[in-house]
Design an enzyme around this catalytic site. Structure first.
Site, mmCIF file in Angstrom:
data_model
loop_
_atom_site.group_PDB
_atom_site.id
_atom_site.type_symbol
_atom_site.label_atom_id
_atom_site.label_comp_id
_atom_site.label_asym_id
_atom_site.label_seq_id
_atom_site.Cartn_x
_atom_site.Cartn_y
_atom_site.Cartn_z
ATOM 1 N N HIS A 1 -2.068 -4.384 5.179
ATOM 2 C CA HIS A 1 -1.704 -3.909 6.520
ATOM 3 C C HIS A 1 -2.929 -3.503 7.323
ATOM 4 O O HIS A 1 -3.994 -3.237 6.757
ATOM 5 C CB HIS A 1 -0.742 -2.726 6.404
ATOM 6 C CG HIS A 1 -1.379 -1.512 5.803
ATOM 7 N ND1 HIS A 1 -1.880 -0.479 6.550
ATOM 8 C CD2 HIS A 1 -1.616 -1.184 4.513
ATOM 9 C CE1 HIS A 1 -2.382 0.438 5.757
ATOM 10 N NE2 HIS A 1 -2.247 0.037 4.512
ATOM 11 N N ASP B 1 0.449 3.671 1.778
ATOM 12 C CA ASP B 1 0.320 4.219 3.137
ATOM 13 C C ASP B 1 1.689 4.609 3.704
ATOM 14 O O ASP B 1 2.647 3.832 3.657
ATOM 15 C CB ASP B 1 -0.340 3.148 4.022
ATOM 16 C CG ASP B 1 -0.801 3.715 5.345
ATOM 17 O OD1 ASP B 1 0.060 4.132 6.138
ATOM 18 O OD2 ASP B 1 -2.019 3.751 5.564
ATOM 19 N N ARG C 1 2.790 4.753 6.560
ATOM 20 C CA ARG C 1 3.271 4.039 7.746
ATOM 21 C C ARG C 1 3.993 2.738 7.404
ATOM 22 O O ARG C 1 4.564 2.096 8.270
ATOM 23 C CB ARG C 1 2.075 3.772 8.681
ATOM 24 C CG ARG C 1 1.487 5.072 9.189
ATOM 25 C CD ARG C 1 0.130 4.842 9.822
ATOM 26 N NE ARG C 1 -0.877 4.434 8.843
ATOM 27 C CZ ARG C 1 -2.127 4.117 9.150
ATOM 28 N NH1 ARG C 1 -2.530 4.138 10.406
ATOM 29 N NH2 ARG C 1 -2.970 3.762 8.207
ATOM 30 N N CYS D 1 0.845 -1.193 0.000
ATOM 31 C CA CYS D 1 0.000 0.000 0.000
ATOM 32 C C CYS D 1 0.887 1.251 0.000
ATOM 33 O O CYS D 1 2.024 1.231 0.476
ATOM 34 C CB CYS D 1 -0.895 -0.022 1.229
ATOM 35 S SG CYS D 1 -2.166 1.262 1.239
ATOM 36 N N CYS E 1 -5.959 -0.004 7.169
ATOM 37 C CA CYS E 1 -5.758 0.480 5.788
ATOM 38 C C CYS E 1 -6.924 1.376 5.353
ATOM 39 O O CYS E 1 -8.091 0.957 5.366
ATOM 40 C CB CYS E 1 -5.627 -0.707 4.833
ATOM 41 S SG CYS E 1 -5.372 -0.201 3.123
HETATM 42 ZN ZN LIG Z 1 -3.398 0.862 3.031
#
Ligand SMILES: [Zn+2]
Ligand SMILES: [Zn+2]
Ligand SMILES: [Zn+2]
Ligand SMILES: [Zn+2]
Ligand SMILES: [Zn+2]
Ligand SMILES: [Zn+2]
Lengths: 223, 223, 223, 223, 223, 223
Positions: free
Chosen positions: D98, D41, D43, D39, D101
């Protein structure tokens, strides 16, 4: 259809004979210097407002004078651009919007498109301009939403134009120039986008505004 | 660009004042009776050859006067058709090809398109006409391949036109009429397709040829 | 896979405990300030070269750090942009190319893509940069084709970025800033595009170069 | 942007000199053993959680760690897969979802996507996982919808992965292995899909779970 | 056409009267238990080889018994699957290939498709099977390439089937079963794919082979 | 599945031996004279209602017996048409709709498609017929909307058929014939479209109705 056929007969008998030489010369080749992209609106006649003759302007028209960005699925406008630049070697591309545009009004009033799914999908190419206007709806900067959208739409389509390989390459070396106009049907005024200033100025003012980014290269010597 | 700007100034100072009333009337609405689909070629000026005024013709132009069939991916031409029929209520759609068309020549000589992939993809919509011509290349029926392709292309685009829901529905009830023309730049002649006879006839002959299929329904009374 | 699983165990036992608080804070929300668009190349580690922590950079990576223009068919990159700008409200978008890029080399040597049709189609988005380079191949301007293409590709993708409605609207009012970088693997140098000058300058020079066009509006007061 | 530029300076002056040899070696080639699809993302830092160095992981990242199925329209993820397998010859592909999400949460709450049409269209690739979850919403099998969807999404993307010719061919002969992980931000735990058992197991457990279907052929001798 | 019309008359006068009750019952509803996806080849008659009656099999047929993966552009096969599963609630989907398949032969001999661009594009969905066969061309595993490709194609299409949300969800809970067959025209034999063993076995053997992956959930109680 | 497998065993042991010669002859080639495009509906068995044998009919079936127009994105039906005409040289194409068609009912009641987005998108190809019916809903011409839509849908798909290059070229020279039928499940009646009259007539009447437009060319001598 009678009016149109009568018009054709008038053209054939009264107008054509006076321009026979021009048409003979044009019979086997065209060599236009400029491409004109404008709205399909019946009130815009490109050759009239620029006083051009047959053979002068390569013209493509669609709802909202849209230039879809270059992509994996290219259609009629992209085709016309590639043909104009690569096959015909035009030196100028003019994107021309206009006052009272039905497409712009539809963008501001999407409900009016409920039974026109194709138009709705097409106007997604105007979304970028619409988003700009929406973000600044409360900016109190004067001017109507419709006028602002019409101008922002021309700017957006100029940006799209620069995603086309043939255009970007020649613009980067100062061989091709792009122009963004808005034509006012009622007053006959045309304003043109000045990219340096970020504003529209009268086309018939002292300085001719240009939307062409500064070239990054010197033109090759081939011409 | 100087020619064009000078042309605009002439329009603004010499022509516009003489038609001020017309433009004032047009400032807030258009009401065209006909849609005109033709090639982007600079030698075609629809308003000139039909002696039309601003406000008369809703015009869309692209390379090869193509009408892509209605489908899941619709673009600028499909949008213009839907807008013209549904929003503006035009009564006639004219598809107009022309002599010496660069797009038709490219279809017959695909190698010339090697560095124009977008044009090449677009002209796939002409494939149906090309296949007809190829199958009949050796038919000895007289006439050049280019002239035959130009005519067959108009017929193909008329067929595509009938795949558009808005068009088919109104044609089926006699509310909308479609026309297929080929314009000769050198001679000013226009021939029009007669669907009943399966042939092109002069537009200014005794009978006006029509490409509209016979309606299957009586028009609803709504108009 | 053993190396990777061993790496994960090291992370879990040695690294994670030292950053437990950070990860606890991140467990239910992310709030990155910047979006980083770069190549999938294994030699680029965005967090390493910017010394960023988890939670700092919203990262999307693909072959050639491409940004397809906004259109009717949008994919993963367009999705990431829309999500970053609209849902997360990032303030900066960085498009980062790099030296020795396999995608750029493939664009210059298309035969190498013979058995990779998908890669070939994707790299059509680099065509605009390739056309610029080809037109200037004989310009004698110094520098290799590969280096020039890598830079022009970043410029092209920045242009594509501006076709995305969410980006264009916020750039137009000075709320979002875009940056074009090229990272040199061997020397660790980064150069950044300066749109005003039309050239790339060192990122760690005296002035920070910017690729953001001048805003046309004042930002709304909403933040 | 200051933090990022300061970070870059720290990298350049403090970190890079200590790894100069590695970067010199990497300057002209990459040879990663694994591809990592995760992803966008902020993080998730793939190199951090697997303690990998530059040159180790070929990384592609998008919203929701999606792998669109191979089709007539392929985009950035499909391109990265083809490039990784055919050009780079990676031996492992890891699809890593993850906890927490945003994409998964959006799938469960589609209203949140009202003004993000591109994200909405992209997440159609998650529909298959969503449908599974919806059908089993009332199954009382414990665990939240979000956790279930995150796992089912990884399974769905593994299935999509197998529609890619380059992947399927090498998997069928035991030359390429595929893995489906879910990473928990708060606890640092990773679970991996075991295709035989149809369940997710800890990645650092006694047996390494695998999502690779049994090969149907012996690998050719070419390597 | 005479044969066909004569056949229809025979059906109407000789066959129909004997099954009048069946057709009366079917006049207002269908309730098939199985969907049958096979090649358009004239030598395959699904109802004949399974001795089925009208109302038993929901049938979709195309060149090469292809199932395109679920995506953003879905066509006729995807539509038929969604309709069969969601609207009709079929319990079984059979993908049936066959010996001497023209589509498979064309995949192995792409030159034969030079003047059939549409077929060529469609058979891209068979690429995954073709790549498997090519990688194992020299494996000496016995059996012809054509036979191997035909089997691998059925496996590939079963994988594509699992990318369709409606299918995957019901398969995951044991409500829908999928089957992969190859029919031999000359011998009348049918072999079916056994996913567990990774091989094709006779359909009329002691155990009925199944291509359905093990369900991950218990079916909801709704039926 | 038991019924089907039992049916197969009956076919194999009881039917196949009686037609062994036919199947032997068919083992290495097909040579069908006609292509049959019909609905996937389980109640339609093309070979039954035309009393055809294996090898007689090249059959493609989908929801609503749709023929998408030829375009830039072609799928399974277009593929089958190209293959049938170019590779197999069929002489007739029959498009066959039927009474009580679920697809037609869904078009008239779009809400029923709420959870079937793929079906909904596919039925856009029926929009042209739907628009015709809607425009004439109040025409009092007798007959139900469903029956009218079923007929108009067949006409629309015949128009789509003519946008396919392979079809149009052979129809134009009298080498290929197209037919539009509607089959009534309850009564066994078939009506066929007569393009000249613009009406459907019984297939087993005195004159066989034809939907083929008059050829514009004489067939080349090649056969
Ligand atoms: Zn995600
Ligand atoms: Zn307009
Ligand atoms: Zn032309
Ligand atoms: Zn790279
Ligand atoms: Zn076959
Ligand atoms: Zn039906």
């Amino acid at each position: 259809l009678n009016n149109i056929i009568e018009g054709f007969k008038r053209f054939r008998h009264d107008i054509f004979p006076t321009q026979k030489d021009l048409f003979k010369r044009l019979a086997t080749a065209q060599n236009p210097r400029a491409m004109f992209i404008t709205c399909a609106d019946s009130r815009i006649v490109p050759e009239l407002i620029t006083q051009s003759s047959p053979g002068d302007l390569f013209v493509t028209r669609n709802v909202g004078n849209v230039v879809p960005p270059y992509g994996q699925m290219n259609g009629g406008v992209s085709t016309a651009i590639e043909y104009a630049v690569v096959a015909l070697g035009v030196k100028h591309i003019i994107v021309c919007g206009h006052s009272d545009c039905g497409a712009m009004k539809a963008v501001l009033n999407p409900k009016s498109l409920a039974n026109m799914p194709t138009v709705q999908a097409w106007l997604r190419h105007v979304e970028v301009a619409k988003t700009v206007v929406e973000e600044h709806a409360h900016c109190g900067c004067g001017g109507s939403h419709l006028a602002l959208l019409t101008e922002e739409n021309v700017i957006a389509q100029l940006n799209h134009l620069l995603t086309h390989p043939s255009v970007a390459a020649r613009v980067a070396s100062g061989q091709l120039f792009i122009h963004g106009w808005v034509y006012n049907i009622e007053t006959s005024e045309i304003v043109a986008y000045d990219a340096e200033l970020g504003r529209f100025l009268p086309l018939d003012g002292e300085v001719v505004p240009t939307a062409t980014p500064r070239p990054r290269f010197t033109a090759p010597d081939k011409d």
